[in-house]
Design a protein around this motif. Structure first.
Motif, PDB file in Angstrom:
ATOM      1  N   UNK A  49       0.818  -1.213   0.000  1.00 57.37           N
ATOM      2  CA  UNK A  49       0.000   0.000   0.000  1.00 57.37           C
ATOM      3  C   UNK A  49       0.853   1.265   0.000  1.00 57.37           C
ATOM      4  N   UNK A  50       1.973   1.218   0.709  1.00 56.08           N
ATOM      5  CA  UNK A  50       2.798   2.413   0.792  1.00 56.08           C
ATOM      6  C   UNK A  50       3.852   2.390  -0.310  1.00 56.08           C
ATOM      7  N   UNK A  51       4.499   3.555  -0.514  1.00 56.93           N
ATOM      8  CA  UNK A  51       5.556   3.633  -1.510  1.00 56.93           C
ATOM      9  C   UNK A  51       5.068   4.185  -2.837  1.00 56.93           C
ATOM     10  N   UNK A  52       5.963   4.229  -3.822  1.00 56.20           N
ATOM     11  CA  UNK A  52       5.655   4.755  -5.146  1.00 56.20           C
ATOM     12  C   UNK A  52       5.770   3.662  -6.195  1.00 56.20           C
ATOM     13  N   UNK A  53       5.001   3.821  -7.285  1.00 54.63           N
ATOM     14  CA  UNK A  53       4.993   2.821  -8.353  1.00 54.63           C
ATOM     15  C   UNK A  53       5.308   3.487  -9.687  1.00 54.63           C
ATOM     16  N   UNK A  54       6.078   2.779 -10.532  1.00 49.73           N
ATOM     17  CA  UNK A  54       6.428   3.305 -11.836  1.00 49.73           C
ATOM     18  C   UNK A  54       6.338   2.178 -12.864  1.00 49.73           C
ATOM     19  N   UNK A  55       5.694   2.412 -14.009  1.00 49.44           N
ATOM     20  CA  UNK A  55       5.637   1.383 -15.056  1.00 49.44           C
ATOM     21  C   UNK A  55       6.984   1.243 -15.743  1.00 49.44           C
ATOM     22  N   UNK A  56       7.286   0.044 -16.197  1.00 48.26           N
ATOM     23  CA  UNK A  56       8.560  -0.202 -16.862  1.00 48.26           C
ATOM     24  C   UNK A  56       8.363  -1.246 -17.950  1.00 48.26           C
ATOM     25  N   UNK A  57       8.828  -0.916 -19.172  1.00 46.03           N
ATOM     26  CA  UNK A  57       8.792  -1.872 -20.264  1.00 46.03           C
ATOM     27  C   UNK A  57      10.093  -2.678 -20.263  1.00 46.03           C
ATOM     28  N   UNK A  58       9.983  -3.995 -20.268  1.00 52.91           N
ATOM     29  CA  UNK A  58      11.166  -4.857 -20.242  1.00 52.91           C
ATOM     30  C   UNK A  58      11.063  -5.882 -21.363  1.00 52.91           C
ATOM     31  N   UNK A  59      12.159  -6.571 -21.690  1.00 54.12           N
ATOM     32  CA  UNK A  59      12.106  -7.626 -22.712  1.00 54.12           C
ATOM     33  C   UNK A  59      11.116  -8.731 -22.350  1.00 54.12           C
ATOM     34  N   UNK A  60      10.759  -8.817 -21.087  1.00 58.87           N
ATOM     35  CA  UNK A  60       9.783  -9.818 -20.652  1.00 58.87           C
ATOM     36  C   UNK A  60       8.372  -9.264 -20.558  1.00 58.87           C
ATOM     37  N   UNK A  61       8.200  -8.031 -21.050  1.00 54.86           N
ATOM     38  CA  UNK A  61       6.883  -7.426 -21.005  1.00 54.86           C
ATOM     39  C   UNK A  61       6.793  -6.335 -19.953  1.00 54.86           C
ATOM     40  N   UNK A  62       5.623  -5.715 -19.824  1.00 54.18           N
ATOM     41  CA  UNK A  62       5.461  -4.606 -18.878  1.00 54.18           C
ATOM     42  C   UNK A  62       5.584  -5.081 -17.423  1.00 54.18           C
ATOM     43  N   UNK A  63       6.303  -4.298 -16.645  1.00 50.58           N
ATOM     44  CA  UNK A  63       6.453  -4.577 -15.219  1.00 50.58           C
ATOM     45  C   UNK A  63       6.177  -3.298 -14.439  1.00 50.58           C
ATOM     46  N   UNK A  64       6.179  -3.428 -13.127  1.00 49.30           N
ATOM     47  CA  UNK A  64       5.997  -2.278 -12.242  1.00 49.30           C
ATOM     48  C   UNK A  64       7.161  -2.222 -11.259  1.00 49.30           C
ATOM     49  N   UNK A  65       7.790  -1.051 -11.195  1.00 48.56           N
ATOM     50  CA  UNK A  65       8.824  -0.822 -10.179  1.00 48.56           C
ATOM     51  C   UNK A  65       8.154  -0.202  -8.961  1.00 48.56           C
ATOM     52  N   UNK A  66       8.366  -0.811  -7.830  1.00 46.83           N
ATOM     53  CA  UNK A  66       7.803  -0.278  -6.585  1.00 46.83           C
ATOM     54  C   UNK A  66       8.946   0.172  -5.690  1.00 46.83           C
ATOM     55  N   UNK A  67       8.905   1.434  -5.259  1.00 48.98           N
ATOM     56  CA  UNK A  67       9.948   2.012  -4.418  1.00 48.98           C
ATOM     57  C   UNK A  67       9.368   2.359  -3.057  1.00 48.98           C
ATOM     58  N   UNK A  68       9.972   1.821  -2.021  1.00 46.61           N
ATOM     59  CA  UNK A  68       9.490   2.063  -0.657  1.00 46.61           C
ATOM     60  C   UNK A  68      10.650   2.531   0.215  1.00 46.61           C
ATOM     61  N   UNK A  69      10.378   3.494   1.041  1.00 44.02           N
ATOM     62  CA  UNK A  69      11.346   3.957   2.036  1.00 44.02           C
ATOM     63  C   UNK A  69      10.746   3.717   3.416  1.00 44.02           C
ATOM     64  N   UNK A  70      10.988   2.532   3.975  1.00 44.30           N
ATOM     65  CA  UNK A  70      10.378   2.192   5.264  1.00 44.30           C
ATOM     66  C   UNK A  70      10.730   3.221   6.329  1.00 44.30           C
ATOM     67  N   UNK A  71       9.740   3.534   7.150  1.00 45.03           N
ATOM     68  CA  UNK A  71       9.954   4.511   8.213  1.00 45.03           C
ATOM     69  C   UNK A  71      10.998   3.997   9.193  1.00 45.03           C
ATOM     70  N   UNK A  72      11.904   4.882   9.582  1.00 45.68           N
ATOM     71  CA  UNK A  72      12.935   4.511  10.542  1.00 45.68           C
ATOM     72  C   UNK A  72      13.043   5.615  11.582  1.00 45.68           C
ATOM     73  N   UNK A  73      12.239   5.493  12.612  1.00 45.51           N
ATOM     74  CA  UNK A  73      12.214   6.504  13.656  1.00 45.51           C
ATOM     75  C   UNK A  73      13.528   6.579  14.402  1.00 45.51           C
ATOM     76  N   UNK A  74      13.795   7.712  15.048  1.00 46.30           N
ATOM     77  CA  UNK A  74      15.049   7.874  15.787  1.00 46.30           C
ATOM     78  C   UNK A  74      15.115   6.933  16.994  1.00 46.30           C
ATOM     79  N   UNK A  75      16.266   6.325  17.196  1.00 47.66           N
ATOM     80  CA  UNK A  75      16.470   5.453  18.354  1.00 47.66           C
ATOM     81  C   UNK A  75      17.860   5.725  18.925  1.00 47.66           C
ATOM     82  N   UNK A  76      18.039   5.393  20.178  1.00 46.57           N
ATOM     83  CA  UNK A  76      19.351   5.403  20.804  1.00 46.57           C
ATOM     84  C   UNK A  76      19.857   3.971  20.729  1.00 46.57           C
ATOM     85  N   UNK A  77      20.708   3.687  19.748  1.00 46.96           N
ATOM     86  CA  UNK A  77      21.087   2.307  19.463  1.00 46.96           C
ATOM     87  C   UNK A  77      21.826   1.659  20.634  1.00 46.96           C
TER      88      UNK A  77
END
Length: 334
Positions: free
Chosen positions: A255-283
């Motif tokens: 559900x989250x993230x961005x999607x981009x169409x992509x034409x490939x030799x194997x046919x149309x695909x979708x690139x999905x880019x997600x940047x998971x939330x990483x809240x501040x922590x004291x490691x």
């Protein structure tokens, strides 16, 4: 609440002291000890804590000890703590030698006390943000670059910096290393300051790691390439990115993230880019607390003594490969 004592109050030790105080829900700080009694006295006065006159007294007063001393002392200090009935948190690397590490593993088993090794990057928000993302890398690339700092040059850059990434790579690859190739050079210190290592795992996966402590800028990045995804971890900025390829008619797109169409030799695909939330922590606080939870729940340590041994063993293999490579190079002064 567990009674904890801090051993070693240098630069990093003082950071640990502050983190122990922040972990007040799980730890009661009984005091500190350092072989430099003058330093220990100043730190005790600054933080309002008790300074013990000797190591044995602190171990007797504690249930857990936090060891933040030079690597050359780890074996003796951890051994004394385990024999004194304490659980142990010890900064990386576990010990100077594999023989010392093996003795501590056996002693930990005999005493039934946990030893957690301070591979703090395991608690980096960028890595934690991956959550349940399936990781099966075919190729791993890691760069850990730092500007020169005389502190830490008592060991090579392999044990100083690269060992962080060795622990991460061993965790993510989840396989045995079959072959090691490495080269390195000493620039400003008496041990290698720049090292590149290529690791080949039994399953065919490959990792290429570079560590430098004579760089003009700081960088801590890990990139993972696998059949269905590209994963980028910026451990310095504490950010992660997951790029995955889906069929054009996929119904399981996140559900989250961005999607981009992509034409490939194997046919149309979708690139999905997600940047998971990483809240501040004291490691450091988090890794110390994790040991308390492991003790309470009678579970293995988050970064076990065996994990520390594996990272140390791989670091030693890389050091040997660097030395072997250097022995075969022509002498530039000849």
């Amino acid at each position: 609440m567990l009674k904890i004592g801090l051993i070693g109050v240098g630069h990093l030790g003082k950071i640990h002291l502050k983190c122990i105080r922040l972990a007040r829900e799980v730890y009661e700080l009984v005091g500190i000890y350092d072989t430099d009694q003058e330093l220990a006295g100043r730190v005790a006065e600054e933080f309002g804590v008790k300074s013990f006159a000797n190591l044995e007294e602190l171990i007797d007063a504690a249930e857990v000890v936090d060891v933040v001393t030079p690597t050359s002392t780890h074996f003796a200090v951890v051994k004394a703590a385990l024999e004194g009935g304490c659980h142990v948190f010890v900064e990386k690397p576990l010990t100077e030698t594999l023989d010392e590490a093996e003795q501590l593993i056996e002693l930990s088993k005999q005493t039934g006390k946990l030893v957690q090794v301070g591979h703090v990057e395991r608690f980096n928000p960028a890595l934690l943000a991956l959550g349940d993302v399936k990781v099966q890398p075919y190729f791993i690339e890691a760069h850990r670059l730092a500007m020169f700092n005389p502190r830490g040059t008592d060991v090579s850059v392999i044990l100083d910096l690269m060992i962080h990434d060795l622990d991460i790579v061993l965790k993510l690859a989840n396989d045995e290393v079959a072959e090691v190739r490495a080269s390195g050079v000493a620039v400003l210190s008496n041990t290698p300051d720049i090292v590149n290592a290529r690791l080949e795992f039994r399953n065919g996966a490959v990792a290429n790691l570079t560590a430098s402590r004579v760089s003009l800028k700081n960088m801590r990045k890990v990139r993972l390439f696998q059949r269905d995804a590209y994963i980028s971890l910026d451990l310095l900025e504490k950010e992660s990115q997951v790029v995955r390829l889906f069929d054009a008619d996929a119904t399981d797109l996140p559900d989250r993230g961005q999607q981009f169409p992509l034409e490939t030799p194997r046919g149309p695909r979708i690139i999905h880019v997600d940047q998971p939330a990483s809240g501040p922590v004291n490691a450091i606080q988090m890794e110390l607390e994790s040991l308390a939870y492991s003790i309470r729940d009678e579970q293995p340590a988050a970064v076990s003594i065996e994990d520390g041994y594996r990272a140390l063993a791989l670091a030693q293999r890389i050091a040997e490969a660097v030395a072997d490579n250097q022995s075969r190079l022509p002498d530039p002064l000849a």
